[in-house]
Design a protein around this motif. Sequence first.
Motif, PDB file in Angstrom:
ATOM      1  N   UNK A 108     -22.162  88.538 -13.106  1.00 51.45           N
ATOM      2  CA  UNK A 108     -22.033  87.395 -12.201  1.00 51.45           C
ATOM      3  C   UNK A 108     -22.316  87.783 -10.756  1.00 51.45           C
ATOM      4  N   UNK A 109     -22.009  89.030 -10.376  1.00 51.92           N
ATOM      5  CA  UNK A 109     -22.290  89.458  -9.002  1.00 51.92           C
ATOM      6  C   UNK A 109     -23.789  89.482  -8.737  1.00 51.92           C
ATOM      7  N   UNK A 110     -24.580  89.836  -9.749  1.00 55.68           N
ATOM      8  CA  UNK A 110     -26.028  89.861  -9.598  1.00 55.68           C
ATOM      9  C   UNK A 110     -26.560  88.438  -9.446  1.00 55.68           C
ATOM     10  N   UNK A 111     -26.037  87.532 -10.245  1.00 58.29           N
ATOM     11  CA  UNK A 111     -26.455  86.130 -10.156  1.00 58.29           C
ATOM     12  C   UNK A 111     -26.076  85.559  -8.790  1.00 58.29           C
ATOM     13  N   UNK A 112     -24.872  85.850  -8.342  1.00 62.22           N
ATOM     14  CA  UNK A 112     -24.406  85.364  -7.044  1.00 62.22           C
ATOM     15  C   UNK A 112     -25.288  85.906  -5.911  1.00 62.22           C
ATOM     16  N   UNK A 113     -25.627  87.187  -5.995  1.00 65.55           N
ATOM     17  CA  UNK A 113     -26.490  87.785  -4.984  1.00 65.55           C
ATOM     18  C   UNK A 113     -27.884  87.160  -5.000  1.00 65.55           C
ATOM     19  N   UNK A 114     -28.396  86.870  -6.188  1.00 63.88           N
ATOM     20  CA  UNK A 114     -29.716  86.240  -6.297  1.00 63.88           C
ATOM     21  C   UNK A 114     -29.736  84.896  -5.586  1.00 63.88           C
ATOM     22  N   UNK A 115     -28.693  84.096  -5.777  1.00 57.56           N
ATOM     23  CA  UNK A 115     -28.639  82.805  -5.087  1.00 57.56           C
ATOM     24  C   UNK A 115     -28.617  83.001  -3.577  1.00 57.56           C
ATOM     25  N   UNK A 116     -27.842  83.987  -3.117  1.00 55.97           N
ATOM     26  CA  UNK A 116     -27.745  84.232  -1.681  1.00 55.97           C
ATOM     27  C   UNK A 116     -29.082  84.687  -1.100  1.00 55.97           C
ATOM     28  N   UNK A 117     -29.874  85.416  -1.893  1.00 59.04           N
ATOM     29  CA  UNK A 117     -31.167  85.928  -1.439  1.00 59.04           C
ATOM     30  C   UNK A 117     -32.310  84.960  -1.718  1.00 59.04           C
ATOM     31  N   UNK A 118     -31.987  83.784  -2.257  1.00 60.84           N
ATOM     32  CA  UNK A 118     -32.982  82.774  -2.618  1.00 60.84           C
ATOM     33  C   UNK A 118     -33.959  83.292  -3.666  1.00 60.84           C
ATOM     34  N   UNK A 119     -33.404  84.057  -4.591  1.00 61.99           N
ATOM     35  CA  UNK A 119     -34.142  84.489  -5.775  1.00 61.99           C
ATOM     36  C   UNK A 119     -33.810  83.507  -6.892  1.00 61.99           C
ATOM     37  N   UNK A 120     -34.808  82.853  -7.447  1.00 65.81           N
ATOM     38  CA  UNK A 120     -34.568  81.853  -8.488  1.00 65.81           C
ATOM     39  C   UNK A 120     -33.922  82.497  -9.706  1.00 65.81           C
ATOM     40  N   UNK A 121     -32.903  81.832 -10.256  1.00 65.42           N
ATOM     41  CA  UNK A 121     -32.185  82.314 -11.438  1.00 65.42           C
ATOM     42  C   UNK A 121     -32.614  81.476 -12.643  1.00 65.42           C
ATOM     43  N   UNK A 122     -33.087  82.138 -13.694  1.00 66.29           N
ATOM     44  CA  UNK A 122     -33.607  81.439 -14.866  1.00 66.29           C
ATOM     45  C   UNK A 122     -32.861  81.923 -16.110  1.00 66.29           C
TER      46      UNK A 122
END
Length: 250
Positions: A118-132
Amino acid sequence: MNGRLYLVPAPLDFGCAVPAPLEQALPLATLQVAARLSHWICENAKSTRAYLKRIDAVVPLATPLQQQVLTELPREVHKKGDHGPGFDAAPLLAAALQGQDVGLVSEAGMPAVADPGSSVVRAAHALEVAVVPLVGPSALLLALAASGLNGQNFAFVGYLPQDAQERVQRIRQLEALALKTGQTQLCIETPYRGEALRRALVQTLQHNTRLAIASGLTLQDAQIASRTVKAWRQHPEPLPDAPAVFALGR
C-alpha cells in the motif's frame, strides 16, 4: 511521461506442494501485461523470479529473466506493515519517473490487499504515477463469496494473535461484533498455524455462530465449508496444509 504502476496478482498456491496451472489461475490479459514488464517491486526476489519463470512458460517475457530488475520491499515493511506513515516508498518508483512501467507483486493474490504494497501505491498517487490494478484471484473475496455469510457488510481483520489467551479474547470480540451488527469478520492464517486457529475458533465461538473455512482456493484440492459451530464440533477433521481464510458471522 511517467510510467505506470501495475498491481500484478499472483496465484494462490504459494507454499503449496502442487502449483495451480497458471493459465487457469490468471487471465491471459494479466499474464500478457506482466510478461512485458521489466521492473518490479516485490516481497521476495527469489519467489518473484520463480513466478516470472512460470509466466514465461505461458507468455514469453519481453525482457529475459536475467535482465529483470527486481527491488524488494524492506524487511520492516513485511513485519510491521506499510499502510501507515513511517516508510517512504517514493524511491522505489524511480524507474516509473523515468518512463518505465513497473509491476508490484506479492507472494500470493493481489498486492496491497492482506499483503504489503500500500505504501508503494500511495507513493505512486503522490508522484502522479498512474496505478493500474490487473484482474486476478483474491482469496478474501473468493472465500467470502463461497461462505454464505453477509457479503454486503464485512471486515478483514488480518491475523489473530498467536498467544492462546489473547487469541480467545480477540475471537470473542469479533464474534460479538458480528452477532450485533451482522458484519462478517474475515481473518487469515499461514498453513502451519491454520489448524490451531481452527481449533480455537471451534472451541471458543458460540454454537449457533456460523463459521466458514476456505483452504487451498483455486487449487484442485480446495476445501470450502460453511457450518454452525455446533456442526463443526461434529466434524473434527483437521485442515489440510494450505493457506486458509476464516469467516465468522450470523
